[in-house]
Design a protein around this motif. Structure first.
Motif, PDB file in Angstrom:
ATOM      1  N   PRO A  43       0.876  -1.035   0.255  1.00 51.31           N
ATOM      2  CA  PRO A  43      -0.095   0.216  -0.018  1.00 51.31           C
ATOM      3  C   PRO A  43       0.547   1.028   0.158  1.00 51.31           C
ATOM      4  N   MET A  44       0.862   2.155  -0.766  1.00 55.79           N
ATOM      5  CA  MET A  44       1.568   3.432  -0.992  1.00 55.79           C
ATOM      6  C   MET A  44       0.569   4.709  -1.376  1.00 55.79           C
ATOM      7  N   SER A  45       0.711   5.673  -1.093  1.00 53.78           N
ATOM      8  CA  SER A  45      -0.612   6.658  -1.242  1.00 53.78           C
ATOM      9  C   SER A  45      -0.093   7.121  -2.580  1.00 53.78           C
ATOM     10  N   VAL A  46      -1.651   7.668  -3.006  1.00 55.48           N
ATOM     11  CA  VAL A  46      -1.704   8.386  -4.431  1.00 55.48           C
ATOM     12  C   VAL A  46      -0.635   8.937  -4.342  1.00 55.48           C
ATOM     13  N   GLU A  47       0.079   9.809  -3.586  1.00 50.21           N
ATOM     14  CA  GLU A  47       0.377  10.828  -4.359  1.00 50.21           C
ATOM     15  C   GLU A  47       2.196  10.485  -4.331  1.00 50.21           C
ATOM     16  N   ALA A  48       2.837   9.510  -3.712  1.00 50.36           N
ATOM     17  CA  ALA A  48       3.797   9.008  -3.753  1.00 50.36           C
ATOM     18  C   ALA A  48       4.466   8.566  -5.969  1.00 50.36           C
ATOM     19  N   GLU A  49       5.748   8.359  -5.806  1.00 47.19           N
ATOM     20  CA  GLU A  49       6.376   8.280  -6.915  1.00 47.19           C
ATOM     21  C   GLU A  49       6.472   6.166  -6.742  1.00 47.19           C
ATOM     22  N   VAL A  50       6.048   5.492  -6.965  1.00 45.08           N
ATOM     23  CA  VAL A  50       5.889   4.094  -6.948  1.00 45.08           C
ATOM     24  C   VAL A  50       7.537   3.781  -7.701  1.00 45.08           C
ATOM     25  N   PRO A  51       7.856   3.085  -6.515  1.00 45.35           N
ATOM     26  CA  PRO A  51       8.971   2.428  -7.478  1.00 45.35           C
ATOM     27  C   PRO A  51       8.881   1.353  -8.656  1.00 45.35           C
ATOM     28  N   ALA A  52      10.015   1.350  -9.191  1.00 46.24           N
ATOM     29  CA  ALA A  52       9.798   0.393 -10.243  1.00 46.24           C
ATOM     30  C   ALA A  52       9.844  -1.740  -9.903  1.00 46.24           C
ATOM     31  N   ASN A  53      10.697  -1.359  -8.528  1.00 47.48           N
ATOM     32  CA  ASN A  53      11.359  -2.785  -8.056  1.00 47.48           C
ATOM     33  C   ASN A  53      11.179  -2.342  -6.886  1.00 47.48           C
ATOM     34  N   TRP A  54      10.307  -3.451  -5.764  1.00 47.46           N
ATOM     35  CA  TRP A  54      10.734  -3.822  -4.334  1.00 47.46           C
ATOM     36  C   TRP A  54      11.196  -4.647  -4.082  1.00 47.46           C
ATOM     37  N   GLU A  55      11.749  -5.363  -3.131  1.00 51.85           N
ATOM     38  CA  GLU A  55      12.972  -6.176  -2.473  1.00 51.85           C
ATOM     39  C   GLU A  55      11.529  -7.316  -2.320  1.00 51.85           C
ATOM     40  N   CYS A  56      11.437  -8.242  -2.595  1.00 46.83           N
ATOM     41  CA  CYS A  56      10.494  -9.487  -2.222  1.00 46.83           C
ATOM     42  C   CYS A  56      10.743 -10.162  -0.802  1.00 46.83           C
ATOM     43  N   PRO A  57       9.143  -9.498  -0.077  1.00 47.85           N
ATOM     44  CA  PRO A  57       9.567 -10.135   1.486  1.00 47.85           C
ATOM     45  C   PRO A  57       9.591 -11.280   2.064  1.00 47.85           C
ATOM     46  N   ARG A  58       9.336 -12.127   0.997  1.00 50.03           N
ATOM     47  CA  ARG A  58       9.660 -14.056   1.143  1.00 50.03           C
ATOM     48  C   ARG A  58      10.929 -14.191   0.945  1.00 50.03           C
ATOM     49  N   CYS A  59      11.712 -14.006  -0.546  1.00 52.65           N
ATOM     50  CA  CYS A  59      12.934 -14.831  -0.551  1.00 52.65           C
ATOM     51  C   CYS A  59      14.285 -13.375  -0.732  1.00 52.65           C
ATOM     52  N   GLY A  60      13.891 -11.956  -1.065  1.00 56.92           N
ATOM     53  CA  GLY A  60      15.208 -10.508  -1.251  1.00 56.92           C
ATOM     54  C   GLY A  60      15.298 -10.931  -2.105  1.00 56.92           C
ATOM     55  N   ALA A  61      14.322 -10.818  -3.190  1.00 55.20           N
ATOM     56  CA  ALA A  61      15.060 -10.876  -4.070  1.00 55.20           C
ATOM     57  C   ALA A  61      14.454  -9.276  -5.038  1.00 55.20           C
ATOM     58  N   GLN A  62      14.544  -8.814  -5.938  1.00 61.06           N
ATOM     59  CA  GLN A  62      14.264  -7.901  -6.315  1.00 61.06           C
ATOM     60  C   GLN A  62      12.899  -7.823  -7.517  1.00 61.06           C
ATOM     61  N   ALA A  63      12.029  -8.284  -6.471  1.00 56.62           N
ATOM     62  CA  ALA A  63      10.630  -8.143  -7.511  1.00 56.62           C
ATOM     63  C   ALA A  63      10.184  -6.809  -8.378  1.00 56.62           C
ATOM     64  N   LEU A  64       9.718  -7.039  -9.596  1.00 58.56           N
ATOM     65  CA  LEU A  64       9.213  -5.931 -10.936  1.00 58.56           C
ATOM     66  C   LEU A  64       7.911  -5.490 -10.274  1.00 58.56           C
ATOM     67  N   SER A  65       7.347  -4.354 -10.736  1.00 56.70           N
ATOM     68  CA  SER A  65       5.983  -3.869 -10.621  1.00 56.70           C
ATOM     69  C   SER A  65       5.282  -4.082 -11.680  1.00 56.70           C
ATOM     70  N   LYS A  66       3.696  -4.783 -11.344  1.00 55.82           N
ATOM     71  CA  LYS A  66       3.051  -5.189 -12.268  1.00 55.82           C
ATOM     72  C   LYS A  66       2.449  -3.945 -13.111  1.00 55.82           C
ATOM     73  N   HIS A  67       2.675  -3.158 -12.834  1.00 48.10           N
ATOM     74  CA  HIS A  67       2.322  -2.016 -13.534  1.00 48.10           C
ATOM     75  C   HIS A  67       3.071  -1.236 -15.206  1.00 48.10           C
ATOM     76  N   GLY A  68       3.441  -2.565 -15.724  1.00 50.23           N
ATOM     77  CA  GLY A  68       4.378  -2.231 -16.476  1.00 50.23           C
ATOM     78  C   GLY A  68       5.649  -1.295 -16.264  1.00 50.23           C
ATOM     79  N   GLN A  69       5.953  -0.163 -15.163  1.00 47.66           N
ATOM     80  CA  GLN A  69       7.387   0.186 -15.365  1.00 47.66           C
ATOM     81  C   GLN A  69       8.599  -0.717 -14.915  1.00 47.66           C
ATOM     82  N   THR A  70       9.658  -0.123 -15.904  1.00 49.38           N
ATOM     83  CA  THR A  70      10.274  -0.572 -15.838  1.00 49.38           C
ATOM     84  C   THR A  70      11.651   0.226 -15.033  1.00 49.38           C
ATOM     85  N   PRO A  71      12.985  -0.671 -14.743  1.00 47.83           N
ATOM     86  CA  PRO A  71      13.376  -0.019 -13.552  1.00 47.83           C
ATOM     87  C   PRO A  71      14.468   0.868 -14.720  1.00 47.83           C
ATOM     88  N   GLU A  72      15.031   1.634 -14.145  1.00 44.01           N
ATOM     89  CA  GLU A  72      15.571   2.880 -14.772  1.00 44.01           C
ATOM     90  C   GLU A  72      17.115   2.382 -14.802  1.00 44.01           C
TER      91      GLU A  72
END
Length: 128
Positions: A43-72
């Protein structure tokens, strides 16, 4: 001392404030999928800049956003070596000149490891 304590209040463990009359910031759930197949939402604020990747809480790998954003893709500077820094300070001609001078001193026995100097002084003493 006993008069000032709050009995049964679990200090620091329980808040006595309630949520009536409080307006929360608008939120959105951002979905992420990691390479291991784990999916989760943050959950994030509507005003927040959404990051393209986030650390997976289960395994620690870099998870990619489902919204089609690609990391810079950040342009990485190549590592500066000692040779690169030397070339910033000296030209190749200067380096050749310094090398020639140092080799002459080394061959003449004026500089270098001590065991080489001892051998040359022994040879000079025997020949004299």
């Amino acid at each position: 001392m006993g008069e000032r304590t709050l009995r049964g209040a679990r200090l620091g463990g329980q808040s006595f404030e309630d949520e009536r009359g409080i307006e929360f910031a608008a939120r959105q759930n951002i979905g992420y999928a990691c390479p291991q197949g784990h999916e989760f939402e943050i959950p994030m604020s509507v005003e927040a800049e959404v990051p393209a990747n986030w650390e997976c809480p289960r395994c620690g790998a870099q998870a990619l956003s489902k919204h089609g954003q690609t990391p810079e893709v950040k342009a990485e500077k190549p590592a500066r070596t000692h040779w690169d820094m030397l070339l910033e300070r000296r030209s190749m001609d200067e380096l050749e000149e310094i090398l020639t001078e140092r080799l002459e001193l080394l061959r003449g026995g004026e500089i270098g490891p001590a065991h080489l100097h001892r051998q040359q002084t022994k040879k000079k003493a025997k020949s004299a």
